[in-house]
Design a protein around this motif. Structure first.
Motif, PDB file in Angstrom:
ATOM      1  N   ASN A   1      13.836  89.718  61.178  1.00  0.00           N
ATOM      2  CA  ASN A   1      14.390  88.492  60.853  1.00  0.00           C
ATOM      3  C   ASN A   1      13.670  87.383  60.358  1.00  0.00           C
ATOM      4  OD1 ASN A   1      16.857  87.264  60.404  1.00  0.00           O
ATOM      5  ND2 ASN A   1      16.782  86.177  62.690  1.00  0.00           N
ATOM      6  N   ALA A   2      12.599  87.694  59.637  1.00  0.00           N
ATOM      7  CA  ALA A   2      11.416  86.792  59.205  1.00  0.00           C
ATOM      8  C   ALA A   2      11.732  86.291  57.696  1.00  0.00           C
ATOM      9  CB  ALA A   2      10.186  87.387  59.311  1.00  0.00           C
ATOM     10  N   ASN A   3      11.792  84.987  57.599  1.00  0.00           N
ATOM     11  CA  ASN A   3      11.761  84.184  56.341  1.00  0.00           C
ATOM     12  C   ASN A   3      10.577  84.353  55.827  1.00  0.00           C
ATOM     13  OD1 ASN A   3      14.159  82.982  56.659  1.00  0.00           O
ATOM     14  ND2 ASN A   3      13.558  81.514  57.749  1.00  0.00           N
ATOM     15  N   LEU A   4      10.348  84.124  54.291  1.00  0.00           N
ATOM     16  CA  LEU A   4       9.112  84.241  53.695  1.00  0.00           C
ATOM     17  C   LEU A   4       8.617  82.802  53.173  1.00  0.00           C
ATOM     18  CD1 LEU A   4       9.639  87.178  51.327  1.00  0.00           C
ATOM     19  CD2 LEU A   4       8.995  87.379  53.917  1.00  0.00           C
ATOM     20  N   PRO A   5       7.099  82.673  53.300  1.00  0.00           N
ATOM     21  CA  PRO A   5       6.374  83.649  53.930  1.00  0.00           C
ATOM     22  C   PRO A   5       6.270  83.378  55.565  1.00  0.00           C
ATOM     23  CG  PRO A   5       5.390  81.197  53.181  1.00  0.00           C
ATOM     24  CD  PRO A   5       6.627  81.387  52.824  1.00  0.00           C
ATOM     25  N   THR A   6       6.128  84.378  56.242  1.00  0.00           N
ATOM     26  CA  THR A   6       5.787  84.362  57.642  1.00  0.00           C
ATOM     27  C   THR A   6       4.477  85.116  57.846  1.00  0.00           C
ATOM     28  OG1 THR A   6       8.012  84.251  58.498  1.00  0.00           O
ATOM     29  CG2 THR A   6       6.585  85.427  59.798  1.00  0.00           C
ATOM     30  N   THR A   7       3.501  84.448  58.744  1.00  0.00           N
ATOM     31  CA  THR A   7       2.349  85.137  58.777  1.00  0.00           C
ATOM     32  C   THR A   7       2.185  85.304  60.458  1.00  0.00           C
ATOM     33  OG1 THR A   7       1.430  84.019  56.972  1.00  0.00           O
ATOM     34  CG2 THR A   7      -0.230  84.772  58.543  1.00  0.00           C
ATOM     35  N   ILE A   8       1.735  86.524  60.738  1.00  0.00           N
ATOM     36  CA  ILE A   8       1.483  86.910  62.292  1.00  0.00           C
ATOM     37  C   ILE A   8       0.151  87.332  62.592  1.00  0.00           C
ATOM     38  CG2 ILE A   8       2.578  88.367  64.151  1.00  0.00           C
ATOM     39  CD1 ILE A   8       5.030  88.781  62.162  1.00  0.00           C
ATOM     40  N   LEU A   9      -0.445  86.679  63.610  1.00  0.00           N
ATOM     41  CA  LEU A   9      -1.672  87.212  64.077  1.00  0.00           C
ATOM     42  C   LEU A   9      -1.586  88.221  65.228  1.00  0.00           C
ATOM     43  CD1 LEU A   9      -4.748  86.982  64.070  1.00  0.00           C
ATOM     44  CD2 LEU A   9      -4.590  85.253  65.958  1.00  0.00           C
TER      45      LEU A   9
ATOM     46  N   LEU B   1       3.636  87.990  55.423  1.00  0.00           N
ATOM     47  CA  LEU B   1       4.842  88.557  54.569  1.00  0.00           C
ATOM     48  C   LEU B   1       5.191  87.607  53.539  1.00  0.00           C
ATOM     49  CD1 LEU B   1       6.910  89.388  57.744  1.00  0.00           C
ATOM     50  CD2 LEU B   1       5.345  91.092  56.426  1.00  0.00           C
ATOM     51  N   TRP B   2       5.267  88.265  52.222  1.00  0.00           N
ATOM     52  CA  TRP B   2       5.500  87.328  50.904  1.00  0.00           C
ATOM     53  C   TRP B   2       6.082  88.158  50.134  1.00  0.00           C
ATOM     54  CZ3 TRP B   2       3.285  88.170  46.275  1.00  0.00           C
ATOM     55  CH2 TRP B   2       2.684  89.295  46.154  1.00  0.00           C
TER      56      TRP B   2
ATOM     57  N   VAL C   1       3.648  82.137  62.079  1.00  0.00           N
ATOM     58  CA  VAL C   1       4.132  80.827  61.405  1.00  0.00           C
ATOM     59  C   VAL C   1       4.870  81.288  60.258  1.00  0.00           C
ATOM     60  CG1 VAL C   1       2.854  79.012  59.977  1.00  0.00           C
ATOM     61  CG2 VAL C   1       1.785  79.779  61.986  1.00  0.00           C
ATOM     62  N   SER C   2       6.059  80.528  60.266  1.00  0.00           N
ATOM     63  CA  SER C   2       6.871  80.617  59.278  1.00  0.00           C
ATOM     64  C   SER C   2       6.795  79.368  58.049  1.00  0.00           C
ATOM     65  CB  SER C   2       8.277  80.567  59.581  1.00  0.00           C
ATOM     66  OG  SER C   2       9.344  80.715  58.707  1.00  0.00           O
ATOM     67  N   GLY C   3       6.664  79.678  56.883  1.00  0.00           N
ATOM     68  CA  GLY C   3       6.248  78.772  55.959  1.00  0.00           C
ATOM     69  C   GLY C   3       4.863  78.838  55.388  1.00  0.00           C
TER      70      GLY C   3
ATOM     71  N   THR D   1       6.568  88.184  45.492  1.00  0.00           N
ATOM     72  CA  THR D   1       6.407  87.800  44.182  1.00  0.00           C
ATOM     73  C   THR D   1       7.157  86.568  43.782  1.00  0.00           C
ATOM     74  OG1 THR D   1       7.336  89.476  42.853  1.00  0.00           O
ATOM     75  CG2 THR D   1       5.199  89.654  43.460  1.00  0.00           C
ATOM     76  N   TRP D   2       8.499  86.525  43.913  1.00  0.00           N
ATOM     77  CA  TRP D   2       9.444  85.607  43.562  1.00  0.00           C
ATOM     78  C   TRP D   2       9.386  84.346  44.499  1.00  0.00           C
ATOM     79  CZ3 TRP D   2      12.225  84.622  47.772  1.00  0.00           C
ATOM     80  CH2 TRP D   2      12.443  85.730  48.735  1.00  0.00           C
ATOM     81  N   CYS D   3       8.605  84.183  45.664  1.00  0.00           N
ATOM     82  CA  CYS D   3       8.452  83.062  46.489  1.00  0.00           C
ATOM     83  C   CYS D   3       7.669  82.042  46.209  1.00  0.00           C
ATOM     84  CB  CYS D   3       8.310  83.741  47.806  1.00  0.00           C
ATOM     85  SG  CYS D   3       7.943  82.687  49.379  1.00  0.00           S
ATOM     86  N   VAL D   4       7.692  81.041  45.935  1.00  0.00           N
ATOM     87  CA  VAL D   4       6.774  79.983  45.362  1.00  0.00           C
ATOM     88  C   VAL D   4       5.865  79.462  46.444  1.00  0.00           C
ATOM     89  CG1 VAL D   4       6.720  77.667  44.526  1.00  0.00           C
ATOM     90  CG2 VAL D   4       8.336  79.160  43.343  1.00  0.00           C
ATOM     91  N   PRO D   5       6.449  79.091  47.772  1.00  0.00           N
ATOM     92  CA  PRO D   5       5.395  78.884  48.712  1.00  0.00           C
ATOM     93  C   PRO D   5       4.477  80.203  49.311  1.00  0.00           C
ATOM     94  CG  PRO D   5       7.674  78.220  49.492  1.00  0.00           C
ATOM     95  CD  PRO D   5       7.751  79.171  48.116  1.00  0.00           C
ATOM     96  N   CYS D   6       4.828  81.398  49.060  1.00  0.00           N
ATOM     97  CA  CYS D   6       4.007  82.553  49.179  1.00  0.00           C
ATOM     98  C   CYS D   6       2.986  82.643  48.444  1.00  0.00           C
ATOM     99  CB  CYS D   6       5.013  83.805  49.199  1.00  0.00           C
ATOM    100  SG  CYS D   6       6.287  84.213  50.210  1.00  0.00           S
TER     101      CYS D   6
END
Length: 158
Positions: free
Chosen positions: A120-128, A51-52, A139-141, A54-59
């Protein structure tokens, strides 16, 4: 430290296994051609949902490593980079992908931001998710998806 809903907060970049075994949500999102789909369409092999926005720098920082991962894993793992830009900004996703020159990622979009809001996920969040569509971890971040830590985590997929 607990969050507003009483759940324990998970530090950024920590692996959260508190949702292990939960079925993938059935929120609809748009494929690169603009057709509605759900995560159920990806069952049969593991899927990595990122989950990302375009405005999210860490994403944006982790996208090149996700692109490399998608190329390395090929058909063994589906990498879904799902934009949470919303209805007003969804038109920025394809130009971002074009400008960035991604070779293996596709511009999936969630105009309603159902995943980030519903989970309720912050960006970026990655789910397997495993091949049965059940969550393994999240993982959040941002993360280096080409690194050893990511490789060890992805080895848990089945």
């Amino acid at each position: 430290m607990p969050t507003a809903n009483g759940a324990a907060a998970v530090p950024a970049r920590a692996v959260d296994r508190s949702h292990k075994g939960e079925a993938a949500p059935d929120f609809a999102f748009l494929d690169p051609e603009g057709k509605k789909t759900t995560l159920a369409a990806f069952r049969g092999k593991p899927a990595l949902l990122n989950l990302w926005a375009t405005w999210c720098v860490p994403c944006r920082a982790e996208m090149p490593t996700l692109d490399a991962l998608a190329g390395q894993r090929g058909d063994a793992l589906t990498v879904i980079t799902l934009s949470q830009d919303g209805k007003e900004s969804v038109g920025q996703v394809l130009p971002y992908f074009t400008k960035s020159g991604f070779k293996n990622l596709k511009p999936w979009t969630d105009p309603d931001m159902a995943f980030s809001l519903g989970m309720n996920a912050n960006l970026p969040t990655t789910i397997l998710y495993d091949s049965a569509g059940r969550e393994v971890w999240r993982v959040s971040g941002d993360m280096d998806w080409a690194g050893a830590k990511a490789a060890a985590l992805l080895a848990e997929a089945s």
